[in-house]
Design an enzyme around this catalytic site. Structure first.
Site, PDB file in Angstrom:
ATOM      1  N   HIS A  85       1.036   5.026  -1.309  1.00 12.98           N
ATOM      2  CA  HIS A  85       0.337   5.835  -0.296  1.00 12.98           C
ATOM      3  C   HIS A  85       1.161   6.051   0.959  1.00 12.98           C
ATOM      4  O   HIS A  85       0.605   6.185   2.042  1.00 12.98           O
ATOM      5  CB  HIS A  85      -0.994   5.176   0.054  1.00 12.98           C
ATOM      6  CG  HIS A  85      -1.961   5.113  -1.074  1.00 12.98           C
ATOM      7  ND1 HIS A  85      -2.578   6.237  -1.573  1.00 12.98           N
ATOM      8  CD2 HIS A  85      -2.413   4.088  -1.825  1.00 12.98           C
ATOM      9  CE1 HIS A  85      -3.374   5.886  -2.576  1.00 12.98           C
ATOM     10  NE2 HIS A  85      -3.285   4.589  -2.753  1.00 12.98           N
TER      11      HIS A  85
ATOM     12  N   CYS B 133       0.852  -1.198   0.000  1.00  7.22           N
ATOM     13  CA  CYS B 133       0.000   0.000   0.000  1.00  7.22           C
ATOM     14  C   CYS B 133       0.883   1.242   0.000  1.00  7.22           C
ATOM     15  O   CYS B 133       0.618   2.226  -0.688  1.00  7.22           O
ATOM     16  CB  CYS B 133      -0.879   0.047   1.247  1.00  7.22           C
ATOM     17  SG  CYS B 133      -1.930  -1.380   1.491  1.00  7.22           S
TER      18      CYS B 133
ATOM     19  N   ARG C 100     -13.563  -0.252  -2.000  1.00  4.06           N
ATOM     20  CA  ARG C 100     -12.365   0.544  -2.279  1.00  4.06           C
ATOM     21  C   ARG C 100     -11.095  -0.228  -1.938  1.00  4.06           C
ATOM     22  O   ARG C 100     -10.110  -0.205  -2.675  1.00  4.06           O
ATOM     23  CB  ARG C 100     -12.407   1.872  -1.506  1.00  4.06           C
ATOM     24  CG  ARG C 100     -11.291   2.809  -1.908  1.00  4.06           C
ATOM     25  CD  ARG C 100     -11.447   3.199  -3.376  1.00  4.06           C
ATOM     26  NE  ARG C 100     -10.259   3.824  -3.945  1.00  4.06           N
ATOM     27  CZ  ARG C 100      -9.231   3.172  -4.471  1.00  4.06           C
ATOM     28  NH1 ARG C 100      -9.215   1.855  -4.481  1.00  4.06           N
ATOM     29  NH2 ARG C 100      -8.217   3.827  -4.992  1.00  4.06           N
TER      30      ARG C 100
ATOM     31  N   CYS D 169      -8.050  -1.534  -4.390  1.00  2.00           N
ATOM     32  CA  CYS D 169      -6.634  -1.256  -4.138  1.00  2.00           C
ATOM     33  C   CYS D 169      -5.807  -2.521  -4.341  1.00  2.00           C
ATOM     34  O   CYS D 169      -4.763  -2.488  -4.985  1.00  2.00           O
ATOM     35  CB  CYS D 169      -6.427  -0.757  -2.708  1.00  2.00           C
ATOM     36  SG  CYS D 169      -6.613   1.006  -2.531  1.00  2.00           S
TER      37      CYS D 169
END
Lengths: 205, 283
Positions: B196, B192, B240, B244
């Site tokens: 991010h 992730c 969501r 991802c």
């Protein structure tokens, strides 16, 4: 798993056990990995084997992407040793084909059609040609890449290697290992090298 | 009606045009692109503001309300009379923003969607397999759970996120979630955090929130459930997270799994103290 991957995994484990790296939150990491291993299902081309770490991923995951010591050079050299070159050994192809490839971000997700070709994903993260303004910034700008560096055989080889396996030079680089992962073939990487290094490429205008 | 000021002769106008031209050219290409990005963002913000006067999410809230109140399932009970989403059975005001939380009856930390699915199986007698078969909206199809989540979330509009991080069970899941964001695997070595984990990054034109900051995590949980302009469907935080992992080139997370709850716990706790605007519109 490729031979390189297995070798990397073998090398990584004893080094980790013997290292003095402070594992800040090893307990929660272990639980996180157990949780992940329980919680996924295969879909499309994305099988569960994708959840397993290879040696490079394992050492990066356990050091906050900041490993140290001799193991880093050893693993980088091992990654470099796995790079495969085009049959004709030429490293600069067609920059126009490279540009097309750089534009595409498709491939390898469970909703993508399995198999090749997949996109180079380059503009997702890099500024490259000045004509493309919708570029990402996760990686550094590559505008004027060849103009700034020249296109000597050494630079061609470095650039080719970097795209084939970014971890050969920076073990925990954010960049995917496109050749190593089997996403891009040596002949395609050649075209990307041309996009970056050919004096005629818009990158270097 | 336009009136030229007396001093504005033709020569004067040309001079002004010249100055403007020089100004335009002095803006570097990079600055111009940043302006373009900012402009695109501003236009979407304006569009979103206009749309929220007739927020399409409200349609799903209405649908969710019907489902919440109706006696349904093999056990023929309503969620209104059986489901506790954090503040007691049937109590909805402010419930969404105090999740994910620990539920002793399930012995699990759960986000709202997971909790509603739990209520549907345990209280109403629906089969989990049936619910999980097609958990997310596509085309004209909207799962009942999505409408229910939207309905519950609508009762926390303009309230502050307050996921109970002082609860050790929530803290534990938060820490696991944090570690999940750092886990690199798959063909592209992505975690992730690859996208991010730091400030000011973009994929193409899309800004990437840094989930390790309160503001970044807020962007991650704000606006969901959301009506997505791309595809015109109502989608939840569960969707969501699922998408991802797709882009991370991972396999698919099982529906309402611990992994997804852990990520939602991590982000919501990071966003604690910030105001949840309610179900909204997403790009």
């Amino acid at each position: 798993m490729t031979k390189t991957t297995i070798l990397a995994a073998l090398l990584a484990t004893p080094a980790l056990l013997g290292s003095s790296i402070v594992l800040a939150d090893a307990t929660h990491r272990t639980k996180a990995i157990e949780t992940i291993k329980r919680d996924f299902q295969p879909r499309g081309q994305a099988d569960l084997d994708r959840l397993a770490e290879d040696g490079v991923q394992a050492i990066c995951n356990r050091t906050g992407n900041n490993p140290s010591g001799d193991i880093v050079k050893t693993l980088e050299a091992d990654q470099l040793a796995g790079v495969k070159y085009p049959a004709d050994n030429k490293l600069m192809g067609d920059w126009k084909a490279g540009e097309k490839l750089a534009q595409s971000g498709r491939g390898f997700t469970w909703s993508d059609k399995p198999g090749l070709p997949v996109g180079g994903n380059c503009y997702n993260c890099h500024q490259i040609s000045p004509k493309e303004t919708a570029y990402g910034t996760v990686g550094p700008s590559l505008l004027h890449y060849g103009k700034l560096r020249g296109n000597t055989p050494e630079m061609q080889k470095y650039t080719f290697n970097k795209i084939f396996n970014s971890k050969a030079y920076n073990l925990c680089s954010d960049m995917p290992r496109f050749g190593h992962a089997g996403a891009l073939k040596p002949e395609q990487i050649k075209d990307l090298v041309a996009l970056l290094l050919d004096p005629e490429s818009p990158v270097n205008k | 009606m336009e009136r030229s000021p007396p001093q504005q002769t033709l020569a004067g106008r040309l001079a002004i045009l010249g100055t403007l031209g020089a100004l335009a050219f002095s803006v570097s290409a990079v600055a111009q692109q940043e302006l373009d990005h900012a402009k695109a963002d501003a236009e979407f913000a304006k569009f979103r503001a206009e749309m929220e006067d007739s927020n399409p999410a409200e349609l799903f809230e209405l649908k969710g309300e019907e489902l919440w109140k109706a006696k349904r399932g093999p056990k023929n009970v309503s969620l209104a009379e059986s489901c506790d989403v954090g503040l007691g059975v049937g109590k909805l005001e402010g419930a969404y923003v105090i999740n994910p939380r620990y539920y002793p009856d399930a012995d699990k930390v759960m986000d709202v969607e997971r909790r509603i699915v739990w209520c549907m199986t345990e209280k109403q007698g629906f089969k989990f397999g049936d619910i999980a078969k097609k958990p997310f909206a596509s085309g004209n199809y909207t799962p009942e759970v999505t409408s229910l989540v939207t309905f519950v979330a609508g009762h926390s509009r303009n309230m502050k996120f307050a996921a109970p991080i002082k609860d050790p069970k929530v803290r534990e899941v938060y820490e696991i979630g944090k570690e999940i964001t750092a886990y690199r695997a798959g063909p592209y070595d992505f975690s992730c955090n690859t996208c991010h984990g730091s400030d000011g990054k973009r994929i193409r034109m899309q800004n990437l929130p840094n989930l390790s900051t309160p503001e970044g995590s807020l962007k991650g949980v704000m606006g969901w459930p959301g009506y997505r302009m791309t595809g015109g469907v109502m989608l939840t935080s569960q969707w969501r997270m699922n998408d991802c992992f797709r882009q991370q080139r991972f396999p698919e997370p099982k529906y309402v799994s611990d992994t997804v709850t852990a990520l939602l716990t991590y982000m919501t706790v990071n966003a604690n103290g910030y105001t949840y605007k309610g179900p909204g519109i997403k790009r």
